[in-house]
Enzyme design. Structure first.
Site, PDB file in Angstrom:
ATOM      1  N   HIS A  15       0.572  -0.019 -13.716  1.00 45.54           N
ATOM      2  CA  HIS A  15       1.334  -1.245 -13.963  1.00 45.54           C
ATOM      3  C   HIS A  15       2.820  -0.876 -13.964  1.00 45.54           C
ATOM      4  O   HIS A  15       3.215   0.100 -14.607  1.00 45.54           O
ATOM      5  CB  HIS A  15       0.930  -1.841 -15.317  1.00 45.54           C
ATOM      6  CG  HIS A  15       1.596  -3.154 -15.583  1.00 45.54           C
ATOM      7  ND1 HIS A  15       1.170  -4.326 -14.996  1.00 45.54           N
ATOM      8  CD2 HIS A  15       2.678  -3.473 -16.329  1.00 45.54           C
ATOM      9  CE1 HIS A  15       1.958  -5.313 -15.388  1.00 45.54           C
ATOM     10  NE2 HIS A  15       2.876  -4.829 -16.191  1.00 45.54           N
ATOM     11  N   ASP A  61      -4.584  -5.632 -17.856  1.00 43.49           N
ATOM     12  CA  ASP A  61      -3.561  -4.743 -18.425  1.00 43.49           C
ATOM     13  C   ASP A  61      -3.809  -4.347 -19.877  1.00 43.49           C
ATOM     14  O   ASP A  61      -2.872  -4.032 -20.604  1.00 43.49           O
ATOM     15  CB  ASP A  61      -2.164  -5.390 -18.311  1.00 43.49           C
ATOM     16  CG  ASP A  61      -1.779  -5.629 -16.857  1.00 43.49           C
ATOM     17  OD1 ASP A  61      -2.241  -4.865 -15.989  1.00 43.49           O
ATOM     18  OD2 ASP A  61      -1.026  -6.583 -16.600  1.00 43.49           O
ATOM     19  N   ASN A  79      -5.609   1.849 -13.267  1.00 44.71           N
ATOM     20  CA  ASN A  79      -4.610   0.981 -12.641  1.00 44.71           C
ATOM     21  C   ASN A  79      -3.229   1.524 -12.967  1.00 44.71           C
ATOM     22  O   ASN A  79      -3.038   2.227 -13.959  1.00 44.71           O
ATOM     23  CB  ASN A  79      -4.755  -0.435 -13.217  1.00 44.71           C
ATOM     24  CG  ASN A  79      -3.746  -1.403 -12.643  1.00 44.71           C
ATOM     25  OD1 ASN A  79      -3.517  -1.429 -11.427  1.00 44.71           O
ATOM     26  ND2 ASN A  79      -3.121  -2.201 -13.493  1.00 44.71           N
ATOM     27  N   GLU A  93       6.442   5.785  -9.870  1.00 43.97           N
ATOM     28  CA  GLU A  93       5.052   5.664  -9.393  1.00 43.97           C
ATOM     29  C   GLU A  93       4.723   6.784  -8.418  1.00 43.97           C
ATOM     30  O   GLU A  93       3.678   7.440  -8.529  1.00 43.97           O
ATOM     31  CB  GLU A  93       4.855   4.314  -8.709  1.00 43.97           C
ATOM     32  CG  GLU A  93       4.943   3.154  -9.672  1.00 43.97           C
ATOM     33  CD  GLU A  93       4.761   1.794  -9.005  1.00 43.97           C
ATOM     34  OE1 GLU A  93       4.385   0.868  -9.704  1.00 43.97           O
ATOM     35  OE2 GLU A  93       5.010   1.672  -7.782  1.00 43.97           O
ATOM     36  N   GLY A 107       0.785  -1.234   0.000  1.00 41.06           N
ATOM     37  CA  GLY A 107       0.000   0.000   0.000  1.00 41.06           C
ATOM     38  C   GLY A 107       0.815   1.279   0.000  1.00 41.06           C
ATOM     39  O   GLY A 107       0.294   2.335   0.344  1.00 41.06           O
ATOM     40  N   SER A 108       2.063   1.208  -0.421  1.00 40.38           N
ATOM     41  CA  SER A 108       2.861   2.443  -0.406  1.00 40.38           C
ATOM     42  C   SER A 108       2.331   3.455  -1.424  1.00 40.38           C
ATOM     43  O   SER A 108       2.372   4.663  -1.186  1.00 40.38           O
ATOM     44  CB  SER A 108       4.348   2.161  -0.623  1.00 40.38           C
ATOM     45  OG  SER A 108       4.600   1.699  -1.921  1.00 40.38           O
ATOM     46  N   ASN A 109       1.815   2.958  -2.548  1.00 38.74           N
ATOM     47  CA  ASN A 109       1.210   3.894  -3.510  1.00 38.74           C
ATOM     48  C   ASN A 109      -0.063   4.507  -2.951  1.00 38.74           C
ATOM     49  O   ASN A 109      -0.307   5.704  -3.130  1.00 38.74           O
ATOM     50  CB  ASN A 109       0.913   3.183  -4.835  1.00 38.74           C
ATOM     51  CG  ASN A 109       2.112   3.170  -5.755  1.00 38.74           C
ATOM     52  OD1 ASN A 109       2.463   4.189  -6.339  1.00 38.74           O
ATOM     53  ND2 ASN A 109       2.772   2.032  -5.843  1.00 38.74           N
TER      54      ASN A 109
HETATM   55  C1  GRF Z   1       3.435  -1.298  -7.502  1.00 31.99           C
HETATM   56  O1  GRF Z   1       4.672  -1.503  -8.131  1.00 31.99           O
HETATM   57  C2  GRF Z   1       2.331  -1.241  -8.512  1.00 31.99           C
HETATM   58  O2  GRF Z   1       2.699  -0.680  -9.726  1.00 31.99           O
HETATM   59  C3  GRF Z   1       2.051  -2.686  -8.723  1.00 31.99           C
HETATM   60  O3  GRF Z   1       2.163  -3.271  -7.435  1.00 31.99           O
HETATM   61  C4  GRF Z   1       3.074  -2.486  -6.656  1.00 31.99           C
HETATM   62  C5  GRF Z   1       2.347  -2.124  -5.400  1.00 31.99           C
HETATM   63  O4  GRF Z   1       3.177  -1.564  -4.426  1.00 31.99           O
HETATM   64  N1  GRF Z   1       0.842  -2.907  -9.432  1.00 31.99           N
HETATM   65  P1  GRF Z   1       2.541  -0.868  -3.156  1.00 31.99           P
HETATM   66  O5  GRF Z   1       1.551  -1.892  -2.538  1.00 31.99           O
HETATM   67  O6  GRF Z   1       1.833   0.360  -3.607  1.00 31.99           O
HETATM   68  O7  GRF Z   1       3.649  -0.587  -2.217  1.00 31.99           O
END
Ligand code: GRF
Length: 188
Positions: free
Chosen positions: A105, A146, A103, A175, A13-15
């Site tokens: 990717h 995708d 999404n 990201e 969940g870092s994103n």
């Molecule tokens: C990210 O690299 C995203 O692009 C991919 O899964 C990863 C998730 O990382 N689909 P996080 O859970 O957001 O840390």
């Protein structure tokens, strides 16, 4: 009226956290819920810390979609952002949110995508391919993994000496830099 986004995440969940931080204090957007398919995913810890409710739906719920759709409608959700979400999005959600599910990717689609190509598998494939660049693809979600239309791509160089971990690090940086900004531009 603010634009209400549900975040879907399966893992760390870092994103998701980066997106929440980016929009923090912005009255035009609300993030009422994080939805996961894993009850022990670290994203729930982050959600707790950030005081955002998070919930887990079962595999069956994600296969069928009706319960999740009811939940999202009840929460008046306008759009869905998949931030490291690994299951297929149910067709009923795709129909209910046309062009409102995106999404990210961690590679340059159409290369290194499709079922089973996620997380570390992607970076291993890139390292093995001899490609001289990788990057991110932010795209609309349709019924095939995708394959929805691309919204944005950014690239990073890949050296022949790069390990999958080193590629992952460069891609993560892209990201964090671009995903929130692209969301804001798309639904501004
Ligand atoms: C990210 O690299 C995203 O692009 C991919 O899964 C990863 C998730 O990382 N689909 P996080 O859970 O957001 O840390």
């Amino acid at each position: 009226m603010s634009f209400r986004i549900a975040l879907f995440a399966s893992g760390s969940g870092s994103n998701a956290e980066n997106i929440l931080n980016f929009f923090s204090g912005n009255q035009n957007y609300e993030f009422p819920i994080i939805i996961s398919n894993k009850k022990d995913a670290f994203v729930h810890e982050r959600a707790k810390r950030l005081q955002i409710p998070s919930v887990t739906f079962s595999r069956e719920d994600f296969l069928n979609g009706e319960n999740i759709l009811r939940f999202l409608v009840d929460k008046k959700i306008d759009a869905i952002v998949l931030a490291g979400f690994l299951l297929k999005v149910p067709a009923v959600l795709i129909d209910a949110f046309p062009d409102k599910i995106i999404n990210i990717h961690p590679a340059l689609l159409p290369k290194h995508g499709g079922k089973g190509m996620y997380g570390h598998f992607v970076h291993e494939a890139v390292a093995a391919s001899g490609d001289t660049e990788s990057g991110i693809t932010i795209h609309y979600v349709n019924n095939n993994y995708d394959e929805g239309n691309t919204i944005f791509q950014a690239t990073c160089p890949v050296l022949s000496t790069d390990t999958p971990d080193m590629i992952a690090e460069k891609v993560h940086a892209l990201e964090y830099e671009h995903f929130p900004r692209v969301i804001a531009e798309l639904w501004g």
